[in-house]
Design a protein around this motif. Structure first.
Motif, PDB file in Angstrom:
ATOM      1  N   VAL A 219       0.839  -1.197   0.000  1.00 32.20           N
ATOM      2  CA  VAL A 219       0.000   0.000   0.000  1.00 32.20           C
ATOM      3  C   VAL A 219       0.876   1.251   0.000  1.00 32.20           C
ATOM      4  O   VAL A 219       1.737   1.419   0.866  1.00 32.20           O
ATOM      5  CB  VAL A 219      -0.940  -0.013   1.228  1.00 32.20           C
ATOM      6  CG1 VAL A 219      -1.703   1.293   1.330  1.00 32.20           C
ATOM      7  CG2 VAL A 219      -1.890  -1.196   1.141  1.00 32.20           C
ATOM      8  N   HIS A 220       0.637   2.094  -0.979  1.00 36.71           N
ATOM      9  CA  HIS A 220       1.475   3.289  -1.183  1.00 36.71           C
ATOM     10  C   HIS A 220       0.630   4.551  -1.068  1.00 36.71           C
ATOM     11  O   HIS A 220      -0.495   4.594  -1.561  1.00 36.71           O
ATOM     12  CB  HIS A 220       2.118   3.203  -2.574  1.00 36.71           C
ATOM     13  CG  HIS A 220       2.782   4.470  -3.031  1.00 36.71           C
ATOM     14  ND1 HIS A 220       3.717   5.144  -2.265  1.00 36.71           N
ATOM     15  CD2 HIS A 220       2.665   5.193  -4.173  1.00 36.71           C
ATOM     16  CE1 HIS A 220       4.134   6.227  -2.925  1.00 36.71           C
ATOM     17  NE2 HIS A 220       3.503   6.276  -4.085  1.00 36.71           N
ATOM     18  N   VAL A 221       1.186   5.570  -0.427  1.00 38.06           N
ATOM     19  CA  VAL A 221       0.509   6.852  -0.259  1.00 38.06           C
ATOM     20  C   VAL A 221       1.372   7.938  -0.896  1.00 38.06           C
ATOM     21  O   VAL A 221       2.580   7.981  -0.681  1.00 38.06           O
ATOM     22  CB  VAL A 221       0.289   7.165   1.241  1.00 38.06           C
ATOM     23  CG1 VAL A 221      -0.479   8.462   1.408  1.00 38.06           C
ATOM     24  CG2 VAL A 221      -0.429   6.017   1.932  1.00 38.06           C
ATOM     25  N   HIS A 222       0.744   8.786  -1.668  1.00 33.73           N
ATOM     26  CA  HIS A 222       1.462   9.910  -2.287  1.00 33.73           C
ATOM     27  C   HIS A 222       1.594  11.076  -1.290  1.00 33.73           C
ATOM     28  O   HIS A 222       0.993  11.074  -0.231  1.00 33.73           O
ATOM     29  CB  HIS A 222       0.694  10.404  -3.516  1.00 33.73           C
ATOM     30  CG  HIS A 222       0.831   9.519  -4.720  1.00 33.73           C
ATOM     31  ND1 HIS A 222       0.940  10.009  -5.998  1.00 33.73           N
ATOM     32  CD2 HIS A 222       0.882   8.172  -4.857  1.00 33.73           C
ATOM     33  CE1 HIS A 222       1.038   9.004  -6.865  1.00 33.73           C
ATOM     34  NE2 HIS A 222       1.000   7.886  -6.192  1.00 33.73           N
ATOM     35  N   LEU A 223       2.376  12.042  -1.661  1.00 32.38           N
ATOM     36  CA  LEU A 223       2.558  13.355  -1.020  1.00 32.38           C
ATOM     37  C   LEU A 223       3.464  13.351   0.207  1.00 32.38           C
ATOM     38  O   LEU A 223       4.399  14.132   0.251  1.00 32.38           O
ATOM     39  CB  LEU A 223       1.222  14.034  -0.679  1.00 32.38           C
ATOM     40  CG  LEU A 223       1.343  15.471  -0.137  1.00 32.38           C
ATOM     41  CD1 LEU A 223       2.053  16.383  -1.125  1.00 32.38           C
ATOM     42  CD2 LEU A 223      -0.022  16.050   0.227  1.00 32.38           C
ATOM     43  N   ASN A 224       3.172  12.521   1.217  1.00 35.83           N
ATOM     44  CA  ASN A 224       4.022  12.533   2.406  1.00 35.83           C
ATOM     45  C   ASN A 224       4.401  11.117   2.825  1.00 35.83           C
ATOM     46  O   ASN A 224       3.638  10.180   2.607  1.00 35.83           O
ATOM     47  CB  ASN A 224       3.328  13.216   3.585  1.00 35.83           C
ATOM     48  CG  ASN A 224       3.420  14.719   3.504  1.00 35.83           C
ATOM     49  OD1 ASN A 224       2.674  15.345   2.751  1.00 35.83           O
ATOM     50  ND2 ASN A 224       4.342  15.313   4.241  1.00 35.83           N
TER      51      ASN A 224
ATOM     52  N   PHE B 249      -4.485  13.889  -4.747  1.00 33.49           N
ATOM     53  CA  PHE B 249      -3.382  12.929  -4.791  1.00 33.49           C
ATOM     54  C   PHE B 249      -3.971  11.515  -4.744  1.00 33.49           C
ATOM     55  O   PHE B 249      -5.183  11.345  -4.833  1.00 33.49           O
ATOM     56  CB  PHE B 249      -2.434  13.172  -3.613  1.00 33.49           C
ATOM     57  CG  PHE B 249      -1.779  14.523  -3.633  1.00 33.49           C
ATOM     58  CD1 PHE B 249      -0.574  14.724  -4.296  1.00 33.49           C
ATOM     59  CD2 PHE B 249      -2.370  15.617  -2.997  1.00 33.49           C
ATOM     60  CE1 PHE B 249       0.032  15.976  -4.322  1.00 33.49           C
ATOM     61  CE2 PHE B 249      -1.769  16.876  -3.021  1.00 33.49           C
ATOM     62  CZ  PHE B 249      -0.567  17.055  -3.695  1.00 33.49           C
ATOM     63  N   LEU B 250      -3.103  10.546  -4.542  1.00 26.81           N
ATOM     64  CA  LEU B 250      -3.552   9.156  -4.596  1.00 26.81           C
ATOM     65  C   LEU B 250      -3.053   8.344  -3.422  1.00 26.81           C
ATOM     66  O   LEU B 250      -2.006   8.634  -2.851  1.00 26.81           O
ATOM     67  CB  LEU B 250      -2.945   8.473  -5.830  1.00 26.81           C
ATOM     68  CG  LEU B 250      -3.506   8.756  -7.195  1.00 26.81           C
ATOM     69  CD1 LEU B 250      -2.631   8.039  -8.219  1.00 26.81           C
ATOM     70  CD2 LEU B 250      -4.936   8.273  -7.304  1.00 26.81           C
ATOM     71  N   LEU B 251      -3.790   7.309  -3.126  1.00 28.05           N
ATOM     72  CA  LEU B 251      -3.244   6.182  -2.391  1.00 28.05           C
ATOM     73  C   LEU B 251      -3.638   4.962  -3.192  1.00 28.05           C
ATOM     74  O   LEU B 251      -4.679   4.944  -3.850  1.00 28.05           O
ATOM     75  CB  LEU B 251      -3.797   6.136  -0.969  1.00 28.05           C
ATOM     76  CG  LEU B 251      -5.290   5.889  -0.814  1.00 28.05           C
ATOM     77  CD1 LEU B 251      -5.527   4.567  -0.104  1.00 28.05           C
ATOM     78  CD2 LEU B 251      -5.934   7.037  -0.061  1.00 28.05           C
ATOM     79  N   HIS B 252      -2.788   3.939  -3.176  1.00 31.23           N
ATOM     80  CA  HIS B 252      -3.105   2.775  -4.004  1.00 31.23           C
ATOM     81  C   HIS B 252      -2.231   1.592  -3.667  1.00 31.23           C
ATOM     82  O   HIS B 252      -1.241   1.709  -2.956  1.00 31.23           O
ATOM     83  CB  HIS B 252      -2.960   3.126  -5.501  1.00 31.23           C
ATOM     84  CG  HIS B 252      -1.602   3.577  -5.941  1.00 31.23           C
ATOM     85  ND1 HIS B 252      -0.637   2.702  -6.378  1.00 31.23           N
ATOM     86  CD2 HIS B 252      -1.044   4.810  -6.023  1.00 31.23           C
ATOM     87  CE1 HIS B 252       0.445   3.397  -6.730  1.00 31.23           C
ATOM     88  NE2 HIS B 252       0.232   4.675  -6.514  1.00 31.23           N
TER      89      HIS B 252
END
Ligand code: C2O
Ligand code: CU
Ligand code: CU
Length: 524
Positions: free
Chosen positions: A453-458, A502-505
């Motif tokens: 699981v990946h989170v963008h921005l921070n 932004f995204l999480l995915h």
């Protein structure tokens, strides 16, 4: 499985009952306890492991610099590469290279990268792990259309900012020294684009890192690991529904678990051998594979094997180094390590193996000591000061459930399995998580299968796994956490500086392409 017309129509979850039922009734065999994917078998002649010389991607030189920024130009184009000896392989490459050129940045110094698309499909470039404003982050529908035009299907998204030919991305690099990477993020087609070569390193350095006596120069090796498969003519094989990569997204049959290959590439070279000095080496591992999870281990001739000394994770250096005998690395994770070869004699060698592989996917690379040197490098007991996110200050807790479920086209014409977050397939127009800048949040992430699981921005910090302490490999700033089947993890995250979408995915790229993404919107 039919996925045609899916983006024109849009997907909806088949209803809570349907999703729950389908998630429970998985009808395929998992390929292992910690890895998920189906492996393609190469038809081409493969080289013997450790016979090809190891390489490191060249650093991109700016075409211009001024007081505040460096300006780069990258052309995305087709090229032919020799990956397997005796074969010519068509790739898609940043500047025609696979891996792409390394962008080497300094903390706080802006890099402006003009990407030009000379491919025949739309692309979207994203710096993974980057603290990047929304308009440069590479949202999957912010298409960069090819210079020459295209007939490709575009996902419907009124908020998308579409450009033709070329577009600028501005990277402030206002973050800790870290091993980041850039790769394609096109809606529905990320798996095939990355598979064909659209990936490279984006390294950031800063003063605290420069002040450390870590190995540097040619003893600082960024290593991009990925698995691929080759057909009888030496072409990259990918089980796409649509071999033109223009219209129909998705992969065939069971490959929706994730596509794995049987050839391990390191910086684009199959099972390379690096000739090195008897010295400490900084090995910066990146798993750029679509779906494969590795367990890296050092196979050494010395009894008291030193193993890996981990000095950094996804988002930068650790506060202090830690010893690891083995490293589990899921797609998109980075592990910054030092391997100590001082005391080795010329002729001795260390092999890095993948304990989660079998057959051709066990060997990874070899370091062969060719000469001795004076090595003044060191790994100090304290590396950098790290801020600790204190969950006591969290203002909210969110639940994020990653699981398989049924998706239905809006007109009811097709029903398919897909990968869902909180029961929903990705929809660019739906706000899934809206966070206020500066708020500390706890996310409780649960999964049915193995999902990175990946989170963008921070970057975030891992608080717990299944209610217990995190793993040693969870330390530091992370942008990806690999969940095992049936696992729950808690992370602490705080978004800063940039508002927008932004995204999480899931970073299993076939899961991502099969709708396992959600919007993360940040507001003031
Ligand atoms: Cu590696 Cu959304 O990205
Ligand atoms: Cu990312
Ligand atoms: Cu997944």
């Amino acid at each position: 499985m039919t996925v045609s017309r899916r983006r024109f129509l849009g997907w909806s979850a088949a209803g809570i009952g349907g999703a729950a039922l389908l998630g429970a009734g998985i009808d395929w065999q998992l390929s292992g306890p910690r890895t998920l994917g189906k492996t393609l078998t190469s038809q081409a002649r493969l080289p013997e492991p450790f016979t090809l010389p190891g390489t490191v991607p060249a650093v991109l030189a700016p075409y211009r610099s001024d007081q505040t920024a460096d300006y780069h130009q990258v052309t995305q184009r087709r090229a032919t590469a020799t990956i397997l000896p005796g074969y010519r392989t068509d790739i898609w490459g940043y500047n025609g290279q696979f891996p792409g050129p390394t962008l080497a940045a300094r903390h706080g110094r802006t890099a402006v990268v003009t990407h030009r698309n000379e491919l025949d499909v739309p692309t979207v470039v994203h710096v993974h792990g980057g603290h990047t404003p929304a308009d440069s982050d590479g949202y999957p529908t912010d298409y960069l259309l090819p210079v020459a035009g295209t007939t490709a299907m575009l996902a419907r998204d009124p908020q998308a900012v579409i450009a033709r030919g070329q577009r600028d991305h501005t990277y402030p690099n206002d973050q800790l020294a870290a091993t980041l990477w850039y790769h394609d993020h096109r809606m529905d087609f990320t798996g095939s684009s990355v598979w064909q070569g659209l990936a490279g390193f984006h390294l950031i350095t800063d003063e605290p890192e420069q002040a450390l006596p870590l190995p540097r120069g040619d003893r600082d090796l960024p290593l991009m690991l990925c698995d691929r498969a080759f057909d009888a003519r030496g072409r990259l094989a990918y089980p796409a529904q649509d071999p033109t990569f223009l219209h129909t997204p998705g992969v065939t049959g069971d490959y929706m678990q994730g596509v794995q290959g049987d050839v391990i590439l390191v910086n684009g070279v199959p099972w390379p051998r690096y000739d090195v000095a008897a010295a400490r080496h900084r090995l910066r591992w990146l798993n750029a594979s679509n779906a494969r999870v590795y367990r890296l281990r050092l196979d050494t001739p010395h009894r008291q094997a030193p193993g890996f000394v981990q000095i950094g994770s996804d988002g930068g250096l650790l506060d202090k180094p830690q010893h690891l005998d083995a490293i589990d690395m899921a797609p998109s994770e980075r592990f910054d390590t030092v391997v100590d070869l001082t005391g080795y004699r010329p002729g001795e060698q260390v092999t890095i193996v993948n304990d989660l592989g079998d057959g051709t996917t066990v060997p990874v690379l070899r370091l062969r000591v060719t000469h001795t040197v004076d090595d003044t490098s060191a790994v100090p007991d304290r590396l950098v000061d790290l801020e600790r996110l204190d969950p006591a200050h969290a203002v909210r807790t969110r639940e994020m459930n990653f699981r398989m479920g049924k998706m239905t086209a809006m007109d009811g014409s097709t029903q398919d399995k897909g990968w869902l977050i909180n029961g929903k397939p990705f929809d660019p127009q739906r706000a899934d998580a809206t966070a206020r800048l500066g708020d500390l949040e706890i996310w409780r992430i649960t999964s049915d299968f193995n999902h990175p699981v990946h989170v963008h921005l921070n970057q975030f910090q891992v608080l717990s796994r299944n209610g217990r302490d995190p793993r040693p490999t969870d330390r530091g700033w992370k942008d990806t956490i690999n969940l095992d089947a049936g696992q729950a993890a808690e992370i602490a995250v705080r978004f800063t500086d940039y508002t927008g979408r932004f995204l999480l995915h899931c970073h299993n790229l076939e899961h991502e392409d099969m709708a396992m993404m959600a919007n993360l919107t940040t507001t003031l």
